[in-house]
Design a protein around this motif. Structure first.
Motif, PDB file in Angstrom:
ATOM      1  N   LEU A  31      62.621 -12.846 -46.205  1.00  0.00           N
ATOM      2  CA  LEU A  31      63.582 -11.687 -45.915  1.00  0.00           C
ATOM      3  C   LEU A  31      64.219 -11.416 -47.409  1.00  0.00           C
ATOM      4  CD1 LEU A  31      65.498 -12.588 -42.615  1.00  0.00           C
ATOM      5  CD2 LEU A  31      63.898 -10.890 -42.834  1.00  0.00           C
ATOM      6  N   GLN A  32      64.363 -10.171 -47.830  1.00  0.00           N
ATOM      7  CA  GLN A  32      65.125  -9.719 -48.944  1.00  0.00           C
ATOM      8  C   GLN A  32      65.903  -8.465 -48.229  1.00  0.00           C
ATOM      9  OE1 GLN A  32      61.527  -9.830 -51.893  1.00  0.00           O
ATOM     10  NE2 GLN A  32      63.468 -10.407 -53.334  1.00  0.00           N
ATOM     11  N   VAL A  33      67.109  -8.138 -49.132  1.00  0.00           N
ATOM     12  CA  VAL A  33      67.974  -7.139 -48.692  1.00  0.00           C
ATOM     13  C   VAL A  33      68.133  -6.669 -50.215  1.00  0.00           C
ATOM     14  CG1 VAL A  33      70.426  -6.722 -47.947  1.00  0.00           C
ATOM     15  CG2 VAL A  33      69.195  -8.331 -46.904  1.00  0.00           C
ATOM     16  N   VAL A  34      67.983  -5.115 -50.130  1.00  0.00           N
ATOM     17  CA  VAL A  34      68.170  -4.266 -51.332  1.00  0.00           C
ATOM     18  C   VAL A  34      68.863  -3.033 -50.830  1.00  0.00           C
ATOM     19  CG1 VAL A  34      66.323  -5.358 -52.554  1.00  0.00           C
ATOM     20  CG2 VAL A  34      65.992  -3.163 -51.083  1.00  0.00           C
ATOM     21  N   GLY A  35      69.456  -2.470 -51.684  1.00  0.00           N
ATOM     22  CA  GLY A  35      70.075  -0.884 -51.595  1.00  0.00           C
ATOM     23  C   GLY A  35      69.232  -0.148 -51.855  1.00  0.00           C
ATOM     24  N   ILE A  36      69.337   1.041 -51.105  1.00  0.00           N
ATOM     25  CA  ILE A  36      68.477   2.276 -51.487  1.00  0.00           C
ATOM     26  C   ILE A  36      68.427   2.788 -52.804  1.00  0.00           C
ATOM     27  CG2 ILE A  36      69.824   4.010 -50.722  1.00  0.00           C
ATOM     28  CD1 ILE A  36      66.246   3.970 -49.708  1.00  0.00           C
ATOM     29  N   ASP A  37      69.263   2.514 -53.624  1.00  0.00           N
ATOM     30  CA  ASP A  37      69.654   2.870 -55.208  1.00  0.00           C
ATOM     31  C   ASP A  37      68.602   1.941 -55.731  1.00  0.00           C
ATOM     32  OD1 ASP A  37      71.302   4.705 -54.588  1.00  0.00           O
ATOM     33  OD2 ASP A  37      72.854   3.434 -54.848  1.00  0.00           O
ATOM     34  N   TYR A  38      68.090   0.770 -55.246  1.00  0.00           N
ATOM     35  CA  TYR A  38      67.379   0.083 -56.020  1.00  0.00           C
ATOM     36  C   TYR A  38      65.731   0.841 -56.266  1.00  0.00           C
ATOM     37  CZ  TYR A  38      64.079  -3.973 -56.881  1.00  0.00           C
ATOM     38  OH  TYR A  38      63.224  -4.989 -57.343  1.00  0.00           O
ATOM     39  N   PHE A  39      65.621   1.680 -55.347  1.00  0.00           N
ATOM     40  CA  PHE A  39      64.356   2.412 -55.611  1.00  0.00           C
ATOM     41  C   PHE A  39      64.757   3.728 -56.186  1.00  0.00           C
ATOM     42  CE2 PHE A  39      63.977  -0.327 -51.912  1.00  0.00           C
ATOM     43  CZ  PHE A  39      62.966  -1.097 -52.106  1.00  0.00           C
ATOM     44  N   LYS A  40      64.765   3.819 -57.531  1.00  0.00           N
ATOM     45  CA  LYS A  40      65.189   5.181 -58.048  1.00  0.00           C
ATOM     46  C   LYS A  40      64.316   6.249 -57.837  1.00  0.00           C
ATOM     47  CE  LYS A  40      67.550   2.535 -61.801  1.00  0.00           C
ATOM     48  NZ  LYS A  40      68.577   2.131 -60.743  1.00  0.00           N
ATOM     49  N   ALA A  41      63.031   6.043 -57.556  1.00  0.00           N
ATOM     50  CA  ALA A  41      62.021   7.042 -57.123  1.00  0.00           C
ATOM     51  C   ALA A  41      61.036   6.439 -56.070  1.00  0.00           C
ATOM     52  CB  ALA A  41      61.481   7.324 -58.563  1.00  0.00           C
ATOM     53  N   GLY A  42      60.618   7.529 -55.705  1.00  0.00           N
ATOM     54  CA  GLY A  42      59.529   7.033 -54.531  1.00  0.00           C
ATOM     55  C   GLY A  42      59.947   7.284 -53.266  1.00  0.00           C
ATOM     56  N   VAL A  43      61.040   7.741 -53.049  1.00  0.00           N
ATOM     57  CA  VAL A  43      61.719   8.222 -51.450  1.00  0.00           C
ATOM     58  C   VAL A  43      61.235   9.552 -51.318  1.00  0.00           C
ATOM     59  CG1 VAL A  43      63.735   6.567 -51.760  1.00  0.00           C
ATOM     60  CG2 VAL A  43      63.728   8.891 -52.469  1.00  0.00           C
ATOM     61  N   ARG A  46      64.531 -13.211 -57.004  1.00  0.00           N
ATOM     62  CA  ARG A  46      63.333 -12.790 -56.905  1.00  0.00           C
ATOM     63  C   ARG A  46      62.849 -11.251 -56.827  1.00  0.00           C
ATOM     64  NH1 ARG A  46      61.526 -14.800 -51.299  1.00  0.00           N
ATOM     65  NH2 ARG A  46      61.095 -12.308 -50.759  1.00  0.00           N
ATOM     66  N   PRO A  47      61.622 -11.131 -57.539  1.00  0.00           N
ATOM     67  CA  PRO A  47      61.326  -9.642 -57.380  1.00  0.00           C
ATOM     68  C   PRO A  47      60.748  -8.996 -56.180  1.00  0.00           C
ATOM     69  CG  PRO A  47      59.714 -10.690 -58.921  1.00  0.00           C
ATOM     70  CD  PRO A  47      60.838 -11.725 -58.416  1.00  0.00           C
ATOM     71  N   VAL A  48      61.447  -7.738 -55.900  1.00  0.00           N
ATOM     72  CA  VAL A  48      61.008  -7.375 -54.322  1.00  0.00           C
ATOM     73  C   VAL A  48      59.594  -6.855 -54.671  1.00  0.00           C
ATOM     74  CG1 VAL A  48      61.315  -5.339 -52.998  1.00  0.00           C
ATOM     75  CG2 VAL A  48      63.184  -6.425 -54.035  1.00  0.00           C
ATOM     76  N   ILE A  49      58.673  -7.321 -53.596  1.00  0.00           N
ATOM     77  CA  ILE A  49      57.154  -7.275 -53.645  1.00  0.00           C
ATOM     78  C   ILE A  49      57.079  -6.284 -52.560  1.00  0.00           C
ATOM     79  CG2 ILE A  49      54.976  -8.313 -53.304  1.00  0.00           C
ATOM     80  CD1 ILE A  49      56.212 -10.661 -54.398  1.00  0.00           C
ATOM     81  N   LEU A  50      56.479  -5.066 -52.724  1.00  0.00           N
ATOM     82  CA  LEU A  50      55.994  -4.084 -52.028  1.00  0.00           C
ATOM     83  C   LEU A  50      54.571  -4.040 -51.922  1.00  0.00           C
ATOM     84  CD1 LEU A  50      58.597  -1.382 -52.540  1.00  0.00           C
ATOM     85  CD2 LEU A  50      58.630  -3.010 -50.692  1.00  0.00           C
ATOM     86  N   ASP A  51      53.922  -4.603 -50.947  1.00  0.00           N
ATOM     87  CA  ASP A  51      52.463  -4.424 -50.982  1.00  0.00           C
ATOM     88  C   ASP A  51      52.146  -4.274 -49.684  1.00  0.00           C
ATOM     89  OD1 ASP A  51      52.677  -7.049 -49.839  1.00  0.00           O
ATOM     90  OD2 ASP A  51      51.748  -8.121 -51.475  1.00  0.00           O
ATOM     91  N   SER A  52      50.733  -4.174 -49.288  1.00  0.00           N
ATOM     92  CA  SER A  52      50.391  -3.995 -47.918  1.00  0.00           C
ATOM     93  C   SER A  52      50.976  -5.049 -46.834  1.00  0.00           C
ATOM     94  CB  SER A  52      48.834  -3.909 -47.670  1.00  0.00           C
ATOM     95  OG  SER A  52      48.286  -5.461 -48.207  1.00  0.00           O
ATOM     96  N   LYS A  53      51.316  -6.268 -47.220  1.00  0.00           N
ATOM     97  CA  LYS A  53      51.789  -7.290 -46.136  1.00  0.00           C
ATOM     98  C   LYS A  53      53.268  -7.165 -46.306  1.00  0.00           C
ATOM     99  CE  LYS A  53      48.259 -10.543 -47.616  1.00  0.00           C
ATOM    100  NZ  LYS A  53      47.778 -11.719 -48.398  1.00  0.00           N
ATOM    101  N   THR A  54      53.875  -6.177 -47.066  1.00  0.00           N
ATOM    102  CA  THR A  54      55.235  -6.110 -46.755  1.00  0.00           C
ATOM    103  C   THR A  54      55.841  -5.165 -45.924  1.00  0.00           C
ATOM    104  OG1 THR A  54      55.548  -6.702 -49.334  1.00  0.00           O
ATOM    105  CG2 THR A  54      57.360  -5.508 -48.038  1.00  0.00           C
ATOM    106  N   VAL A  55      56.826  -5.340 -44.985  1.00  0.00           N
ATOM    107  CA  VAL A  55      57.295  -4.452 -43.971  1.00  0.00           C
ATOM    108  C   VAL A  55      58.569  -4.058 -44.529  1.00  0.00           C
ATOM    109  CG1 VAL A  55      58.101  -3.864 -41.696  1.00  0.00           C
ATOM    110  CG2 VAL A  55      56.130  -5.264 -42.102  1.00  0.00           C
ATOM    111  N   VAL A  56      58.773  -2.768 -44.826  1.00  0.00           N
ATOM    112  CA  VAL A  56      59.941  -2.213 -45.198  1.00  0.00           C
ATOM    113  C   VAL A  56      60.993  -1.723 -43.883  1.00  0.00           C
ATOM    114  CG1 VAL A  56      61.458  -0.706 -46.613  1.00  0.00           C
ATOM    115  CG2 VAL A  56      59.289  -1.751 -47.541  1.00  0.00           C
ATOM    116  N   VAL A  57      62.023  -2.365 -43.952  1.00  0.00           N
ATOM    117  CA  VAL A  57      63.000  -1.931 -42.732  1.00  0.00           C
ATOM    118  C   VAL A  57      64.343  -1.382 -43.226  1.00  0.00           C
ATOM    119  CG1 VAL A  57      64.119  -2.832 -40.831  1.00  0.00           C
ATOM    120  CG2 VAL A  57      62.008  -3.862 -41.356  1.00  0.00           C
ATOM    121  N   ASP A  58      64.253  -0.062 -43.066  1.00  0.00           N
ATOM    122  CA  ASP A  58      65.428   0.695 -43.430  1.00  0.00           C
ATOM    123  C   ASP A  58      66.680   0.400 -42.374  1.00  0.00           C
ATOM    124  OD1 ASP A  58      67.311   2.616 -44.375  1.00  0.00           O
ATOM    125  OD2 ASP A  58      65.504   3.832 -45.081  1.00  0.00           O
ATOM    126  N   ALA A  59      67.602  -0.151 -42.630  1.00  0.00           N
ATOM    127  CA  ALA A  59      68.843  -0.298 -41.646  1.00  0.00           C
ATOM    128  C   ALA A  59      69.901   0.811 -41.762  1.00  0.00           C
ATOM    129  CB  ALA A  59      69.506  -1.784 -42.033  1.00  0.00           C
TER     130      ALA A  59
END
Length: 182
Positions: free
Chosen positions: A117-129, A21-34
């Motif tokens: 819940l979805q889990v991704v590695g930080i490398d998933y986001f190649k840019a935008g950090v 399932r694609p990771v959806i980042l919108d206003s309803k998504t909470v990104v939690v950095d573990a």
């Protein structure tokens, strides 16, 4: 020691449901950095919050790392961070380079009643950090945990499964997967 091998049919579609399932980042998504506080301060996604699974464990006990039995402070902490079980949550970790912290946090949130819940590695986001401090999220309304007791394995249950012999009724759908460090 005895080695046990088992072959079973696993439906890969079932296992890959949320992975594909694609990771959806919108206003309803909470990104939690573990990841660690240091890693988060160095680079993180804008608007993400930093939470480690160890914040919710018994630190000074015979079994450090065991989930705290007093869930009230845990739930309050998550609500103060702007998290509630109705949120879509993407948990970011170090992926293959890490120690599985994102998975432990995902398990904790799932246990407390979070569903999306979805889990991704930080490398998933190649840019935008960024390393810019994000604005604090608004507090979530107080909520009550909806525990999923079925995902907890208690000592007696684990010992029972571990010591059963195949001819004594061991079930082929019961496994013990030890994910602790060596």
């Amino acid at each position: 020691p005895t080695k046990v091998y088992q072959t079973s049919t696993v439906d890969p579609q079932l296992l890959m449901k949320n992975v594909n399932r694609p990771v959806i980042l919108d206003s309803k998504t909470v990104v939690v950095d573990a990841r660690s506080t240091f890693d988060y301060a160095s680079t993180h996604l804008p608007g993400s919050i930093n939470v480690q699974w160890s914040e919710f464990t018994q630190r000074r006990s015979q079994f450090p790392g065991k989930l705290s039995t007093d869930l009230s402070p845990m739930v309050k902490r998550l609500a103060l961070l702007g998290l509630s079980p109705q949120d879509r949550v993407v948990i970011v970790g170090n992926g293959e380079r890490g120690q599985g912290d994102e998975g432990r946090l995902a398990w904790t949130l799932y246990y407390l009643g979070f569903n999306d819940l979805q889990v991704v590695g930080i490398d998933y986001f190649k840019a935008g950090v960024t390393n810019v401090v994000s604005e604090q999220r608004a507090n979530a309304a107080p909520w009550k945990e909806n525990l999923r007791e079925s995902i907890v394995a208690y000592r007696d249950e684990v010992l029972s499964i571990a010591t059963k012999k195949w001819d004594e009724g061991a079930r082929p759908d019961q496994f013990i997967l030890d994910v602790r460090t060596r």
